[in-house]
Design a protein around this motif. Structure first.
Motif, PDB file in Angstrom:
ATOM      1  N   HIS A 163       0.783  -1.416   0.227  1.00 15.45           N
ATOM      2  CA  HIS A 163      -0.257   0.135   0.032  1.00 15.45           C
ATOM      3  C   HIS A 163       0.648   1.145  -0.048  1.00 15.45           C
ATOM      4  CE1 HIS A 163      -3.375  -2.605   1.009  1.00 15.45           C
ATOM      5  NE2 HIS A 163      -2.877  -3.664   2.191  1.00 15.45           N
ATOM      6  N   PRO A 164       1.800   1.931  -1.148  1.00 18.37           N
ATOM      7  CA  PRO A 164       2.493   2.749  -1.777  1.00 18.37           C
ATOM      8  C   PRO A 164       1.847   4.038  -1.075  1.00 18.37           C
ATOM      9  CG  PRO A 164       2.651   1.235  -3.123  1.00 18.37           C
ATOM     10  CD  PRO A 164       1.744   0.669  -2.398  1.00 18.37           C
ATOM     11  N   ASP A 165       0.126   3.348  -1.423  1.00 21.87           N
ATOM     12  CA  ASP A 165      -0.778   4.702  -1.579  1.00 21.87           C
ATOM     13  C   ASP A 165      -0.713   4.902  -0.446  1.00 21.87           C
ATOM     14  OD1 ASP A 165      -1.624   2.183  -1.950  1.00 21.87           O
ATOM     15  OD2 ASP A 165      -3.176   3.577  -2.189  1.00 21.87           O
ATOM     16  N   LYS A 166      -1.366   4.699   0.480  1.00 21.42           N
ATOM     17  CA  LYS A 166      -1.163   5.102   2.011  1.00 21.42           C
ATOM     18  C   LYS A 166      -0.851   6.083   3.150  1.00 21.42           C
ATOM     19  CE  LYS A 166      -5.267   2.301   1.005  1.00 21.42           C
ATOM     20  NZ  LYS A 166      -5.929   2.898   0.564  1.00 21.42           N
ATOM     21  N   LYS A 167      -1.209   6.891   3.301  1.00 21.91           N
ATOM     22  CA  LYS A 167      -0.098   7.084   4.461  1.00 21.91           C
ATOM     23  C   LYS A 167      -0.491   7.203   5.840  1.00 21.91           C
ATOM     24  CE  LYS A 167       0.300  10.862   0.609  1.00 21.91           C
ATOM     25  NZ  LYS A 167       0.237  11.875   0.147  1.00 21.91           N
ATOM     26  N   GLY A 168       0.617   7.546   6.017  1.00 18.00           N
ATOM     27  CA  GLY A 168       0.318   7.279   7.924  1.00 18.00           C
ATOM     28  C   GLY A 168       0.205   6.425   8.867  1.00 18.00           C
ATOM     29  N   TRP A 169      -0.963   6.897   9.385  1.00 15.33           N
ATOM     30  CA  TRP A 169      -1.557   6.021  10.293  1.00 15.33           C
ATOM     31  C   TRP A 169      -2.529   4.979   9.242  1.00 15.33           C
ATOM     32  CZ3 TRP A 169      -3.735   6.804  15.996  1.00 15.33           C
ATOM     33  CH2 TRP A 169      -2.304   7.182  17.091  1.00 15.33           C
ATOM     34  N   ASP A 170      -3.376   5.394   7.935  1.00 15.87           N
ATOM     35  CA  ASP A 170      -3.811   4.410   7.679  1.00 15.87           C
ATOM     36  C   ASP A 170      -3.270   2.946   7.433  1.00 15.87           C
ATOM     37  OD1 ASP A 170      -5.535   3.094   5.527  1.00 15.87           O
ATOM     38  OD2 ASP A 170      -5.470   4.609   4.100  1.00 15.87           O
ATOM     39  N   GLU A 187      -7.885  -0.315  17.123  1.00 15.89           N
ATOM     40  CA  GLU A 187      -7.323   1.338  17.917  1.00 15.89           C
ATOM     41  C   GLU A 187      -6.598   1.381  16.233  1.00 15.89           C
ATOM     42  OE1 GLU A 187      -3.913   0.200  20.688  1.00 15.89           O
ATOM     43  OE2 GLU A 187      -5.581  -1.393  21.602  1.00 15.89           O
ATOM     44  N   VAL A 188      -6.235   1.789  15.771  1.00 16.79           N
ATOM     45  CA  VAL A 188      -5.597   2.116  14.842  1.00 16.79           C
ATOM     46  C   VAL A 188      -7.282   3.166  13.520  1.00 16.79           C
ATOM     47  CG1 VAL A 188      -4.454   2.615  12.551  1.00 16.79           C
ATOM     48  CG2 VAL A 188      -3.578   2.033  14.749  1.00 16.79           C
ATOM     49  N   TYR A 189      -7.569   2.157  13.592  1.00 22.36           N
ATOM     50  CA  TYR A 189      -9.033   3.009  12.407  1.00 22.36           C
ATOM     51  C   TYR A 189      -9.825   2.808  12.921  1.00 22.36           C
ATOM     52  CZ  TYR A 189      -6.680   0.640   8.646  1.00 22.36           C
ATOM     53  OH  TYR A 189      -5.567   0.410   7.422  1.00 22.36           O
ATOM     54  N   ILE A 191      -9.837   5.235  16.349  1.00 19.23           N
ATOM     55  CA  ILE A 191      -9.520   6.398  15.712  1.00 19.23           C
ATOM     56  C   ILE A 191      -9.250   7.259  14.598  1.00 19.23           C
ATOM     57  CG2 ILE A 191      -7.213   8.196  16.233  1.00 19.23           C
ATOM     58  CD1 ILE A 191      -6.091   5.956  17.886  1.00 19.23           C
ATOM     59  N   LEU A 192      -8.782   6.571  13.454  1.00 19.43           N
ATOM     60  CA  LEU A 192      -8.905   7.300  12.092  1.00 19.43           C
ATOM     61  C   LEU A 192     -10.663   7.873  11.915  1.00 19.43           C
ATOM     62  CD1 LEU A 192      -6.569   5.002   9.891  1.00 19.43           C
ATOM     63  CD2 LEU A 192      -6.283   8.087  10.786  1.00 19.43           C
ATOM     64  N   LEU A 193     -11.425   6.521  12.310  1.00 19.43           N
ATOM     65  CA  LEU A 193     -12.903   7.334  12.199  1.00 19.43           C
ATOM     66  C   LEU A 193     -13.921   8.123  12.794  1.00 19.43           C
ATOM     67  CD1 LEU A 193     -15.605   5.763  10.357  1.00 19.43           C
ATOM     68  CD2 LEU A 193     -15.810   4.085  12.421  1.00 19.43           C
ATOM     69  N   GLU A 194     -12.842   8.479  14.133  1.00 14.26           N
ATOM     70  CA  GLU A 194     -13.370  10.165  15.158  1.00 14.26           C
ATOM     71  C   GLU A 194     -13.110  10.614  14.103  1.00 14.26           C
ATOM     72  OE1 GLU A 194     -11.856   8.704  19.119  1.00 14.26           O
ATOM     73  OE2 GLU A 194     -13.193   7.058  18.976  1.00 14.26           O
ATOM     74  N   GLN A 195     -12.238  10.803  13.665  1.00 13.62           N
ATOM     75  CA  GLN A 195     -11.481  11.690  13.371  1.00 13.62           C
ATOM     76  C   GLN A 195     -11.897  12.409  11.006  1.00 13.62           C
ATOM     77  OE1 GLN A 195      -7.136  10.639  13.987  1.00 13.62           O
ATOM     78  NE2 GLN A 195      -6.834  11.504  15.465  1.00 13.62           N
ATOM     79  N   THR A 196     -12.019  11.936  11.078  1.00 10.06           N
ATOM     80  CA  THR A 196     -12.286  11.774   9.829  1.00 10.06           C
ATOM     81  C   THR A 196     -14.058  12.861   9.631  1.00 10.06           C
ATOM     82  OG1 THR A 196     -12.069  10.830   6.892  1.00 10.06           O
ATOM     83  CG2 THR A 196     -13.119  10.039   8.626  1.00 10.06           C
ATOM     84  N   THR A 197     -14.551  13.461   9.028  1.00  8.66           N
ATOM     85  CA  THR A 197     -15.262  13.520   8.004  1.00  8.66           C
ATOM     86  C   THR A 197     -15.879  13.608   6.946  1.00  8.66           C
ATOM     87  OG1 THR A 197     -14.476  16.160   7.981  1.00  8.66           O
ATOM     88  CG2 THR A 197     -15.156  15.889  10.267  1.00  8.66           C
ATOM     89  N   ILE A 198     -15.171  13.074   6.362  1.00  7.69           N
ATOM     90  CA  ILE A 198     -14.834  12.988   4.720  1.00  7.69           C
ATOM     91  C   ILE A 198     -15.371  11.671   4.383  1.00  7.69           C
ATOM     92  CG2 ILE A 198     -14.055  12.908   2.750  1.00  7.69           C
ATOM     93  CD1 ILE A 198     -11.844  14.230   3.694  1.00  7.69           C
ATOM     94  N   ASP A 199     -16.402  11.725   3.940  1.00  8.67           N
ATOM     95  CA  ASP A 199     -17.525  10.050   3.844  1.00  8.67           C
ATOM     96  C   ASP A 199     -16.127   9.286   2.765  1.00  8.67           C
ATOM     97  OD1 ASP A 199     -19.750  11.179   4.790  1.00  8.67           O
ATOM     98  OD2 ASP A 199     -20.712  11.552   2.686  1.00  8.67           O
ATOM     99  N   LEU A 200     -15.791   9.546   2.003  1.00  8.21           N
ATOM    100  CA  LEU A 200     -15.087   8.022   1.447  1.00  8.21           C
ATOM    101  C   LEU A 200     -14.030   7.634   2.290  1.00  8.21           C
ATOM    102  CD1 LEU A 200     -14.686   8.631  -2.434  1.00  8.21           C
ATOM    103  CD2 LEU A 200     -15.436   7.426  -1.851  1.00  8.21           C
ATOM    104  N   GLU A 201     -13.612   8.669   2.885  1.00  8.15           N
ATOM    105  CA  GLU A 201     -12.441   7.740   3.752  1.00  8.15           C
ATOM    106  C   GLU A 201     -13.248   7.348   5.150  1.00  8.15           C
ATOM    107  OE1 GLU A 201     -10.302  11.492   5.948  1.00  8.15           O
ATOM    108  OE2 GLU A 201      -9.718  12.246   4.099  1.00  8.15           O
ATOM    109  N   MET A 208     -11.960  -1.635   5.956  1.00 10.71           N
ATOM    110  CA  MET A 208     -10.611  -1.336   6.917  1.00 10.71           C
ATOM    111  C   MET A 208     -11.374  -2.887   8.199  1.00 10.71           C
ATOM    112  SD  MET A 208      -8.305  -1.576   4.863  1.00 10.71           S
ATOM    113  CE  MET A 208      -7.672  -2.372   6.070  1.00 10.71           C
ATOM    114  N   LEU A 209     -11.786  -1.947   9.146  1.00 11.32           N
ATOM    115  CA  LEU A 209     -12.531  -2.448  10.708  1.00 11.32           C
ATOM    116  C   LEU A 209     -13.285  -3.733   9.761  1.00 11.32           C
ATOM    117  CD1 LEU A 209     -13.863   0.640  11.955  1.00 11.32           C
ATOM    118  CD2 LEU A 209     -12.096  -0.764  13.014  1.00 11.32           C
TER     119      LEU A 209
END
Length: 335
Positions: A163-170, A187-189, A191-201, A208-209
């Motif tokens: 997944h070279p296209d993915k960045k950071g915590w993802d 745990e990672v996902y 946190i990411l789900l709580e933080q994002t407001t973008i529907d596609l994310e 991933m969950l």
């Protein structure tokens, strides 16, 4: 543990540099390793003769053949093991995984130990039975250099798959799933789900969950997350968009796991149909739904259809992947 591994690796590197200075004569030499392999692992080793094998831990070997042979013979005392004497050819003039003679620092002075750092890779050579015993074998290995063409091709392919296209915590989450660290990935996902407001994310994270829950054996939750991902994407994407493929495959795998083969086939077929429209016929991503459908038919006892789909997956992988890629081994095993 990480500190210990790094420290031991650095110690091997330092010893190797010191020994290279002290001994400028870099002639090829042979070391040996004796151990037991399960019968299944030995069968896989035989089938990959001529290919590559990786030892994912620190590899202890000896310059004394008899010492290693004793270990191999000892393994045959266990009924489900095959004793293996690895005969390993080393060319110190070729850059490769670090290794060093640890005789002076080893507790076992009589073994004349050569210790290799982690992830040493060897090419598998000829094999022969020893002492007329079908559970005692010599397997010849050659330490591969960093410039080995097959190794280079395989490494490049695997880099593309991490997944070279993915960045950071993802990207960290993807790697944790690949390593089977599902609780940490969750745990990672979360946190990411709580933080994002973008529907596609949100759709991607729910997918991933779903993978995490599948890995944890929580199959109903896995299906719930996959379907949440699909529901979000259905509002934003064309029904034939490639994003749906991963979740369809994921749901299909879960249904197959719980024995609901009808639903499993339905979702894998959906994934296949989208890929067939979106991708060229020899694209490696097409192999996955073919393989998954073959797996379902296999579990159903429909071996004719299973074989047909497995062979289609193999044909695609043979065109799309390096000849030593693990996915090819999976296809051969399935067939």
């Amino acid at each position: 543990m990480g500190f210990f591994i790094r420290d031991l690796h650095n110690h091997i590197v330092a010893l190797q540099k010191k020994q290279c200075v002290e001994h400028t004569n870099k002639k090829p030499f042979t070391v040996f390793r004796g151990q037991g392999l399960s019968k299944d692992d030995f069968d896989r080793l035989v089938k990959t003769q001529g290919g590559l094998i990786s030892f994912n831990n620190f590899l202890s070997t000896s310059t004394k053949q008899q010492v290693s042979l004793n270990f191999a013979r000892r393994a045959t005392a266990t009924s489900d093991l095959v004793g293996i004497l690895f005969d390993i050819k080393i060319d110190p003039s070729i850059p490769s995984t670090p290794f060093a003679n640890v005789h002076d620092v080893s507790y076992f002075k009589g073994e004349e130990e050569i210790l290799f750092s982690m992830n040493s890779i060897f090419r598998i050579g000829p094999m022969k039975q020893l002492d007329g015993n079908n559970r005692l074998w010599q397997v010849n290995l050659i330490l591969t250099g960093d410039n080995d063409q097959d190794l280079h091709m395989l490494t490049e392919q695997m880099r593309k798959e991490i997944h070279p296209d993915k960045k950071g915590w993802d990207r960290l989450g993807h790697l944790l799933i690949k390593l089977g660290q599902f609780n940490k990935a969750e745990e990672v996902y979360d946190i990411l789900l709580e933080q994002t407001t973008i529907d596609l994310e949100k759709a991607s994270i729910n997918h991933m969950l779903g993978m995490v829950k599948h890995g944890q054996g929580e199959y109903k939750d896995a299906i719930t997350y996959y379907k949440r991902s699909i529901k979000i994407e259905e509002k934003m994407l064309s029904p034939t968009h490639a994003n749906f493929v991963a979740s369809y495959n994921g749901i299909g795998l879960v249904y197959a796991k719980i024995g609901d083969y009808s639903n499993a086939l339905s979702y894998h077929q959906k994934a296949l149909e989208i890929n067939q429209k979106a991708l060229p016929p020899s694209h490696s991503h097409l192999a996955m739904p073919y393989n998954n459908i073959g797996m379902v038919y296999h579990k159903m006892g429909d071996y004719s259809n299973a074989l047909s789909y497995y062979q289609k997956a193999l044909e695609i992988n043979q065109k799309a992947l390096p000849s030593n890629h693990p996915d090819l081994a999976l296809s051969y095993t399935n067939i």
